[in-house]
Every structure is written in C-alpha cells, then in structure tokens.
Write a protein that holds these residues in place. Structure first.
Motif, PDB file in Angstrom:
ATOM      1  N   ASP A  68       0.801  -1.222   0.000  1.00  0.00           N
ATOM      2  CA  ASP A  68       0.000   0.000   0.000  1.00  0.00           C
ATOM      3  C   ASP A  68       0.838   1.280   0.000  1.00  0.00           C
ATOM      4  O   ASP A  68       0.298   2.380  -0.059  1.00  0.00           O
ATOM      5  CB  ASP A  68      -0.992   0.005   1.161  1.00  0.00           C
ATOM      6  CG  ASP A  68      -0.323  -0.173   2.518  1.00  0.00           C
ATOM      7  OD1 ASP A  68       0.868  -0.535   2.564  1.00  0.00           O
ATOM      8  OD2 ASP A  68      -1.011   0.031   3.527  1.00  0.00           O
ATOM      9  N   SER A  99       1.489  -1.853  -5.090  1.00  0.00           N
ATOM     10  CA  SER A  99       0.687  -3.009  -5.500  1.00  0.00           C
ATOM     11  C   SER A  99       0.428  -3.033  -7.008  1.00  0.00           C
ATOM     12  O   SER A  99       0.262  -4.103  -7.585  1.00  0.00           O
ATOM     13  CB  SER A  99      -0.647  -3.045  -4.745  1.00  0.00           C
ATOM     14  OG  SER A  99      -1.389  -1.861  -5.019  1.00  0.00           O
ATOM     15  N   GLU A 100       0.424  -1.855  -7.642  1.00  0.00           N
ATOM     16  CA  GLU A 100       0.225  -1.792  -9.088  1.00  0.00           C
ATOM     17  C   GLU A 100       1.529  -1.924  -9.866  1.00  0.00           C
ATOM     18  O   GLU A 100       1.518  -2.231 -11.051  1.00  0.00           O
ATOM     19  CB  GLU A 100      -0.472  -0.485  -9.474  1.00  0.00           C
ATOM     20  CG  GLU A 100      -1.913  -0.408  -9.015  1.00  0.00           C
ATOM     21  CD  GLU A 100      -2.570   0.915  -9.391  1.00  0.00           C
ATOM     22  OE1 GLU A 100      -1.975   1.698 -10.168  1.00  0.00           O
ATOM     23  OE2 GLU A 100      -3.682   1.160  -8.899  1.00  0.00           O
ATOM     24  N   LEU A 101       2.642  -1.663  -9.218  1.00  0.00           N
ATOM     25  CA  LEU A 101       3.941  -1.687  -9.883  1.00  0.00           C
ATOM     26  C   LEU A 101       4.650  -3.034  -9.757  1.00  0.00           C
ATOM     27  O   LEU A 101       5.476  -3.381 -10.588  1.00  0.00           O
ATOM     28  CB  LEU A 101       4.851  -0.598  -9.286  1.00  0.00           C
ATOM     29  CG  LEU A 101       4.342   0.827  -9.363  1.00  0.00           C
ATOM     30  CD1 LEU A 101       5.266   1.743  -8.566  1.00  0.00           C
ATOM     31  CD2 LEU A 101       4.228   1.278 -10.805  1.00  0.00           C
ATOM     32  N   ARG A 152       3.166   4.190  -1.619  1.00  0.00           N
ATOM     33  CA  ARG A 152       3.259   4.820  -2.936  1.00  0.00           C
ATOM     34  C   ARG A 152       4.717   4.747  -3.409  1.00  0.00           C
ATOM     35  O   ARG A 152       5.628   4.547  -2.609  1.00  0.00           O
ATOM     36  CB  ARG A 152       2.814   6.276  -2.873  1.00  0.00           C
ATOM     37  CG  ARG A 152       1.361   6.477  -2.517  1.00  0.00           C
ATOM     38  CD  ARG A 152       0.960   7.956  -2.605  1.00  0.00           C
ATOM     39  NE  ARG A 152       2.018   8.865  -2.208  1.00  0.00           N
ATOM     40  CZ  ARG A 152       2.031   9.570  -1.080  1.00  0.00           C
ATOM     41  NH1 ARG A 152       1.048   9.467  -0.226  1.00  0.00           N
ATOM     42  NH2 ARG A 152       3.040  10.388  -0.805  1.00  0.00           N
ATOM     43  N   SER A 194       5.440  -7.120  -9.447  1.00  0.00           N
ATOM     44  CA  SER A 194       5.087  -8.359 -10.136  1.00  0.00           C
ATOM     45  C   SER A 194       4.774  -9.401  -9.072  1.00  0.00           C
ATOM     46  O   SER A 194       5.519  -9.555  -8.108  1.00  0.00           O
ATOM     47  CB  SER A 194       6.262  -8.847 -10.990  1.00  0.00           C
ATOM     48  OG  SER A 194       5.996 -10.150 -11.478  1.00  0.00           O
ATOM     49  N   SER A 195       3.674 -10.091  -9.252  1.00  0.00           N
ATOM     50  CA  SER A 195       3.339 -11.156  -8.302  1.00  0.00           C
ATOM     51  C   SER A 195       3.849 -12.509  -8.797  1.00  0.00           C
ATOM     52  O   SER A 195       3.661 -13.528  -8.131  1.00  0.00           O
ATOM     53  CB  SER A 195       1.833 -11.197  -8.035  1.00  0.00           C
ATOM     54  OG  SER A 195       1.137 -11.348  -9.257  1.00  0.00           O
ATOM     55  N   SER A 254       1.914   6.342  -7.651  1.00  0.00           N
ATOM     56  CA  SER A 254       1.543   4.964  -8.002  1.00  0.00           C
ATOM     57  C   SER A 254       1.712   4.052  -6.797  1.00  0.00           C
ATOM     58  O   SER A 254       2.766   4.057  -6.155  1.00  0.00           O
ATOM     59  CB  SER A 254       2.432   4.429  -9.127  1.00  0.00           C
ATOM     60  OG  SER A 254       2.290   5.200 -10.284  1.00  0.00           O
ATOM     61  N   PRO A 255       0.696   3.240  -6.475  1.00  0.00           N
ATOM     62  CA  PRO A 255       0.862   2.293  -5.368  1.00  0.00           C
ATOM     63  C   PRO A 255       1.780   1.135  -5.766  1.00  0.00           C
ATOM     64  O   PRO A 255       1.763   0.685  -6.921  1.00  0.00           O
ATOM     65  CB  PRO A 255      -0.557   1.805  -5.084  1.00  0.00           C
ATOM     66  CG  PRO A 255      -1.376   2.197  -6.259  1.00  0.00           C
ATOM     67  CD  PRO A 255      -0.643   3.247  -7.019  1.00  0.00           C
ATOM     68  N   SER A 296       8.165   5.112 -12.461  1.00  0.00           N
ATOM     69  CA  SER A 296       6.731   5.212 -12.187  1.00  0.00           C
ATOM     70  C   SER A 296       6.339   6.613 -11.717  1.00  0.00           C
ATOM     71  O   SER A 296       7.182   7.400 -11.297  1.00  0.00           O
ATOM     72  CB  SER A 296       6.330   4.190 -11.131  1.00  0.00           C
ATOM     73  OG  SER A 296       6.915   4.526  -9.901  1.00  0.00           O
TER      74      SER A 296
END
Length: 178
Positions: A75, A126-128, A77, A130-131, A123-124, A119
């Motif tokens: 969470d 979590s969006e940047l 940024r 890779s899982s 940008s959080p 980025s």
C-alpha cells in the motif's frame, strides 16, 4: 588470529552478514572460545544475525543467504518507497529489487528498481510489483538455489520460510563458487 576479540567484532560488524557468518564459522571451528568472545564484543543485533544464520546448514539456501534486503508493504506509494530506499540503502546488500510483503511478512511481490524509478510518484506499489515471484525455500540445497538464480538470470533470489515469510536473499556473489 592477531586481532583482539573487540577488533574482530568491529570488522565482522562492517561486513555483509552472510560473509561475516562464513568468517565467524571458520573462527568458531578453529577456536570456539574466541568465537564466543567475539560474539559478546559485537553489537547485539549484529551478533544475533550471525547466530541466526549459523542455525542453517552451510550447504542450504539459508546457509548462503543474507538477511540484508529491502521489503515494503504493497500500500506504499512509489515516492514513499523511494524515500524508504534512501534511508535503508546502507543496510541492504543490494537494492536491485524491492520485495513486497504483507503485514505477516509473507512475500507477495517483487518490484524492480527500474520500474520504481520510472513510475509516477503516486503509483501504489501493489500496481507496480510483479506477483510472479521466483523464490527458494530456506531449507533448499544451495545448488538448487544457484540453478534458480542463473536459470532466471536474477540479480537476487528471495529465500522464504515454509510459511511464505521472506527471511533473506541470495545474491549472485553468494552463488559464484557453487
């Protein structure tokens, strides 16, 4: 052999934890009493790192990992993560990757420094991130860890406990001799 315990402790405190543990293991094998005295002379946190790493078999992923890595929560940024990296840069062995963990310290993602720097600041993570994570269990053989690192052409490989908690990383220099 020519240093006092205090001098040896000071030097081990300045070396990356995985390398310090290797040196300490040699001292302990040659002279357990001196090794014990060195640990007493060390800063408590630094001595605890060596004790923790010594608990793993030398030929396992845990035996060659370092606990000096950077992990953040999903969470955060991007700008908060960059500020955190600036504060923690000296403590980490490498910051090519930023590991993302949940509140239970379980590995949930990985973020390249490249993606982070390029980025938007808001940008959080979590969006940047890779899982799609390549990791190795702490009790895996060091040769299996070395194969994963080279097979996936990684700069560092996360080491996880059986419950998924991130506990260390293995860097390319750690597997060079394997």
């Amino acid at each position: 052999a020519r240093m006092t315990a205090a001098q040896a402790a000071d030097i081990l405190e300045e070396i990356d934890p995985d390398d310090a543990t290797d040196i300490f293991a040699e001292v302990e094998q040659a002279d357990p009493t001196t090794a014990g005295t060195i640990l007493v002379e060390m800063e408590p946190d630094e001595a605890a790192e060596i004790r923790d790493l010594m608990a793993y078999p030398a030929d396992s992923a845990g035996g060659i990992m370092t606990p000096a890595f950077v992990a953040v929560f999903p969470d955060l940024r991007a700008d908060e993560t960059v500020r955190a990296l600036r504060r923690l840069a000296e403590e980490a062995e490498t910051i090519n990757y930023v590991y993302v963990v949940d509140r239970d310290e379980k590995l949930v993602g990985v973020l390249s420094l490249h993606a982070l720097v390029l980025s938007r600041p808001d940008s959080p993570v979590s969006e940047l991130m890779s899982s799609q994570i390549v990791s190795v269990p702490v009790d895996a053989d060091q040769e299996a860890a070395a194969r994963l690192l080279t097979e996936y052409d990684l700069l560092a490989l996360p080491v996880v406990h059986a419950d998924g908690r991130l506990i260390g990383i293995i860097t390319q220099d750690d597997v060079a001799d394997i």
